[in-house]
Design a protein around this motif. Structure first.
Motif, PDB file in Angstrom:
ATOM      1  N   PRO A   2     102.064 104.388  30.641  1.00 50.32           N
ATOM      2  CA  PRO A   2     100.896 103.803  29.986  1.00 50.32           C
ATOM      3  C   PRO A   2     100.424 102.624  30.820  1.00 50.32           C
ATOM      4  CG  PRO A   2     102.902 103.145  28.815  1.00 50.32           C
ATOM      5  CD  PRO A   2     103.331 103.964  30.004  1.00 50.32           C
ATOM      6  N   THR A   3      99.134 102.500  31.016  1.00 49.33           N
ATOM      7  CA  THR A   3      98.670 101.388  31.841  1.00 49.33           C
ATOM      8  C   THR A   3      97.337 100.844  31.344  1.00 49.33           C
ATOM      9  OG1 THR A   3      98.200 100.659  34.083  1.00 49.33           O
ATOM     10  CG2 THR A   3      97.579 102.902  33.575  1.00 49.33           C
ATOM     11  N   GLU A  36      96.459  97.036  35.058  1.00 50.62           N
ATOM     12  CA  GLU A  36      97.539  96.470  35.866  1.00 50.62           C
ATOM     13  C   GLU A  36      97.083  96.383  37.327  1.00 50.62           C
ATOM     14  OE1 GLU A  36      99.934  95.159  34.504  1.00 50.62           O
ATOM     15  OE2 GLU A  36     100.209  96.215  32.596  1.00 50.62           O
ATOM     16  N   VAL A  71      98.572 107.574  31.394  1.00 50.45           N
ATOM     17  CA  VAL A  71      97.600 107.394  30.320  1.00 50.45           C
ATOM     18  C   VAL A  71      97.050 105.990  30.472  1.00 50.45           C
ATOM     19  CG1 VAL A  71      97.150 107.494  27.862  1.00 50.45           C
ATOM     20  CG2 VAL A  71      98.977 108.894  28.837  1.00 50.45           C
ATOM     21  N   ASN A  96      94.230 102.898  29.889  1.00 48.83           N
ATOM     22  CA  ASN A  96      93.192 102.316  29.038  1.00 48.83           C
ATOM     23  C   ASN A  96      92.497 101.203  29.836  1.00 48.83           C
ATOM     24  OD1 ASN A  96      91.653 101.974  26.767  1.00 48.83           O
ATOM     25  ND2 ASN A  96      93.181 100.810  25.622  1.00 48.83           N
ATOM     26  N   GLN A 137      92.386 106.880  28.034  1.00 45.95           N
ATOM     27  CA  GLN A 137      92.592 106.833  26.579  1.00 45.95           C
ATOM     28  C   GLN A 137      91.294 107.066  25.799  1.00 45.95           C
ATOM     29  OE1 GLN A 137      95.659 104.122  25.845  1.00 45.95           O
ATOM     30  NE2 GLN A 137      95.206 103.773  23.708  1.00 45.95           N
ATOM     31  N   ASP A 195      92.828 101.391  20.715  1.00 39.35           N
ATOM     32  CA  ASP A 195      93.495 100.722  21.830  1.00 39.35           C
ATOM     33  C   ASP A 195      94.971 100.638  21.508  1.00 39.35           C
ATOM     34  OD1 ASP A 195      91.270 100.101  23.405  1.00 39.35           O
ATOM     35  OD2 ASP A 195      90.789  98.390  22.124  1.00 39.35           O
ATOM     36  N   ASP A 219     106.808 101.535  32.098  1.00 40.89           N
ATOM     37  CA  ASP A 219     105.632 100.667  32.127  1.00 40.89           C
ATOM     38  C   ASP A 219     105.063 100.564  33.545  1.00 40.89           C
ATOM     39  OD1 ASP A 219     105.899 100.268  29.461  1.00 40.89           O
ATOM     40  OD2 ASP A 219     106.632  98.199  29.590  1.00 40.89           O
ATOM     41  N   ALA A 220     103.749 100.361  33.606  1.00 40.31           N
ATOM     42  CA  ALA A 220     103.075 100.315  34.902  1.00 40.31           C
ATOM     43  C   ALA A 220     103.162  98.941  35.549  1.00 40.31           C
ATOM     44  CB  ALA A 220     101.613 100.704  34.734  1.00 40.31           C
ATOM     45  N   ASP A 221     103.759  97.969  34.850  1.00 40.79           N
ATOM     46  CA  ASP A 221     103.790  96.610  35.404  1.00 40.79           C
ATOM     47  C   ASP A 221     105.163  96.266  35.990  1.00 40.79           C
ATOM     48  OD1 ASP A 221     105.043  96.478  32.913  1.00 40.79           O
ATOM     49  OD2 ASP A 221     104.389  94.425  32.536  1.00 40.79           O
ATOM     50  N   HIS A 280     108.873  92.234  35.432  1.00 41.61           N
ATOM     51  CA  HIS A 280     107.522  92.727  35.156  1.00 41.61           C
ATOM     52  C   HIS A 280     106.562  91.571  34.955  1.00 41.61           C
ATOM     53  CE1 HIS A 280     107.818  92.712  30.486  1.00 41.61           C
ATOM     54  NE2 HIS A 280     108.600  91.821  31.001  1.00 41.61           N
ATOM     55  N   HIS A 306     101.811  86.393  23.961  1.00 43.81           N
ATOM     56  CA  HIS A 306     102.156  87.816  24.026  1.00 43.81           C
ATOM     57  C   HIS A 306     103.545  88.044  23.425  1.00 43.81           C
ATOM     58  CE1 HIS A 306     102.480  91.862  25.680  1.00 43.81           C
ATOM     59  NE2 HIS A 306     103.634  91.516  26.227  1.00 43.81           N
TER      60      HIS A 306
HETATM   61  P1  GDP Z   1     105.804  94.313  27.617  1.00 43.01           P
HETATM   62  O1  GDP Z   1     106.266  94.732  28.971  1.00 43.01           O
HETATM   63  O2  GDP Z   1     106.512  95.026  26.536  1.00 43.01           O
HETATM   64  O3  GDP Z   1     105.721  92.851  27.444  1.00 43.01           O
HETATM   65  O4  GDP Z   1     104.319  94.823  27.429  1.00 43.01           O
HETATM   66  P2  GDP Z   1     103.163  95.014  28.496  1.00 43.01           P
HETATM   67  O5  GDP Z   1     102.005  94.188  28.047  1.00 43.01           O
HETATM   68  O6  GDP Z   1     103.662  94.851  29.892  1.00 43.01           O
HETATM   69  O7  GDP Z   1     102.763  96.543  28.254  1.00 43.01           O
HETATM   70  C1  GDP Z   1     103.590  97.600  28.536  1.00 43.01           C
HETATM   71  C2  GDP Z   1     102.806  98.689  29.266  1.00 43.01           C
HETATM   72  O8  GDP Z   1     101.797  99.232  28.417  1.00 43.01           O
HETATM   73  C3  GDP Z   1     102.102  98.187  30.533  1.00 43.01           C
HETATM   74  O9  GDP Z   1     102.228  99.168  31.531  1.00 43.01           O
HETATM   75  C4  GDP Z   1     100.664  98.055  30.077  1.00 43.01           C
HETATM   76  O10 GDP Z   1      99.745  98.221  31.141  1.00 43.01           O
HETATM   77  C5  GDP Z   1     100.532  99.189  29.077  1.00 43.01           C
HETATM   78  N1  GDP Z   1      99.485  99.004  28.062  1.00 43.01           N
HETATM   79  C6  GDP Z   1      99.177  97.895  27.359  1.00 43.01           C
HETATM   80  N2  GDP Z   1      98.150  98.142  26.502  1.00 43.01           N
HETATM   81  C7  GDP Z   1      97.812  99.448  26.656  1.00 43.01           C
HETATM   82  C8  GDP Z   1      96.821 100.313  26.066  1.00 43.01           C
HETATM   83  O11 GDP Z   1      96.016  99.935  25.204  1.00 43.01           O
HETATM   84  N3  GDP Z   1      96.799 101.613  26.487  1.00 43.01           N
HETATM   85  C9  GDP Z   1      97.654 102.084  27.441  1.00 43.01           C
HETATM   86  N4  GDP Z   1      97.543 103.380  27.794  1.00 43.01           N
HETATM   87  N5  GDP Z   1      98.582 101.293  28.035  1.00 43.01           N
HETATM   88  C10 GDP Z   1      98.659 100.000  27.640  1.00 43.01           C
END
Ligand code: GDP
Ligand code: CO
Length: 397
Positions: free
Chosen positions: A62-63, A66, A87, A89, A121, A148, A173-175, A315, A322
């Motif tokens: 999910p991304t 990023e 996927v 957004n 998305q 979202d 996660d993409a980050d 990450h 947040h």
């Molecule tokens: P954390 O790592 O749990 O603090 O949360 P992050 O904010 O890093 O989010 C986790 C992943 O979900 C990341 O790769 C984000 O880019 C992705 N992400 C956040 N919001 C959305 C969204 O609305 N849709 C999609 N598809 N990905 C999302």
């Protein structure tokens, strides 16, 4: 790879929760012909077994907006046999970040000759397909768009993985800063699935260290959010069994994988409540305290693995607000569970006040929970999407 054997398991109704298993060796060498001397304490998962699982696994990324360099690193870490499903957004207005992601993925797949799907998305065909499946909880704006949220992205990825006929789905996660960590997460998923005795299995990653950069790098073991969510989730179990436990160590594990059979029956809470909610839902449905949701599944049992990776988890740092909203969303799923007793409720309320998320006397709002895929008309979704699948495939046949 070599991992510690499941040395300790707690049972809650039909659910087996395995205590943390550490990765001992990332690469365990050639297949052994003679019996392993260390087999009493160690599981050696052979390369072939891992690849066999990876072939049946989709890795959903999910991304949302990023950095492209991070995204590029993450996809390069996904083992070759897995199907990548992105996927996104990401923004499409001023700069079309989605097109940039598509380009990056396409170039990668071209040079590595592998398969991937990428979908936005807010894609209109996707919205129609979800409407066909009557998956209205995922939609907003009178059914005109997908909501979202990361969790909504995960469900879409899951449905796409089903469409592609995969047996396992892993989330990454993409980050993530380290492609090597991504690679290791997927190996851990495969190790869990290959040692599980049940078709209903979940593997959750525990990070060995989560470094913080403030001047110098400090390798923290736990984040505050996970610590608190774990504590409250353990309290929910302890109150029901009468025995204090600390078995849950991965309540917030964003990096996790689920066998498709299990993924189909799980509900998915919106936003960052999704990971703890998966556990809460399992405890409600199969913990044996409330009526059992499905006897046939209960007989086969559900296995939850918690694997501690070697790579540190590094990450994007998104700041205190947040983290606070993650804490609030995660704990709200525990708070509103019919399993949650007064002691745990008080514990949650107190934590939320001390960590300055809520004021005194305030209660967390109920989370929005998306129905499990098997409660929806998934065939309608897959039939509708199957006709368009080619437009989401990165390498055209
Ligand atoms: P954390 O790592 O749990 O603090 O949360 P992050 O904010 O890093 O989010 C986790 C992943 O979900 C990341 O790769 C984000 O880019 C992705 N992400 C956040 N919001 C959305 C969204 O609305 N849709 C999609 N598809 N990905 C999302
Ligand atoms: Co993150």
């Amino acid at each position: 790879m070599r991992i510690e054997k499941q040395r300790y398991t707690e049972r809650f109704g039909s659910i087996k929760i395995h205590d943390v298993q550490k990765v001992l060796e990332l690469d365990s060498g050639r297949k052994a012909n003679s019996p392993l001397k260390e087999a009493i304490a160690v599981d050696k998962i052979e390369e072939d077994a891992i690849k066999g699982i990876e072939e049946k696994m989709a890795v959903v990324i999910p991304t949302k907006n990023e950095k492209l360099k991070l995204f590029e690193g993450v996809i390069s870490g996904v083992p070759h046999e897995c199907l990548i499903i992105v996927v996104s957004n990401s923004e499409r207005k001023q700069t079309d970040r989605f097109v940039m992601e598509e380009d990056t993925l396409e170039q990668f797949c071209h040079y590595t000759q592998r398969k991937a799907l990428i979908i936005h998305q807010k894609d209109t065909v996707l919205t129609q397909a979800l409407a066909q499946a009557e998956y209205t909880g995922l939609l907003e704006d009178n059914g005109k768009a997908v909501r979202d949220g990361k969790s909504e992205g995960m469900v879409i990825g899951l449905l796409m993985a089903m469409l592609a006929g995969k047996e396992y789905v892993g989330f990454v996660d993409a980050d993530n800063y380290f492609p090597g960590a991504v690679w290791e997460y997927v190996k851990c998923y495969a190790a869990g699935f290959s040692t599980s005795l049940s078709p209903y299995t979940m593997v959750r990653i525990l990070w060995r260290y989560k470094p913080k950069v403030s001047g110098e790098v400090y390798f923290r073991k736990w984040g505050r959010v996970s610590e608190t969510t774990n504590k409250c989730l353990n309290s929910l179990i302890s109150a029901k069994t009468g025995f204090e436990t600390d078995i849950i160590k991965t309540a917030n594990a964003g990096e996790h994988a689920i066998s498709m059979k299990l993924a189909k029956i799980l509900p998915y809470a919106s936003g960052y409540a999704v990971e703890p909610q998966e556990l809460v839902a399992l405890f409600e449905d199969f913990g044996g305290v409330l009526p059992v949701a499905n006897q046939q599944i209960a007989r086969q049992g559900i296995e939850i693995f918690q694997m501690e990776s070697r790579n540190p988890h590094f990450h994007e740092d998104r700041g205190t607000m947040h983290l606070r909203s993650m804490l609030l969303q995660g704990l709200s799923t525990v708070y509103h569970s019919p399993l949650c007793g007064d002691v745990t409720k008080r514990m949650i309320a107190k934590e939320l006040v001390t960590q300055r998320v809520l004021g005194r006397g305030e209660k967390p709002a109920k989370p929005h929970i998306n129905y499990p895929p098997n409660k929806k008309n998934i065939e309608n979704f897959t039939n509708f999407m199957a006709e368009h699948l080619d437009s989401y495939s990165v390498l055209k046949e």
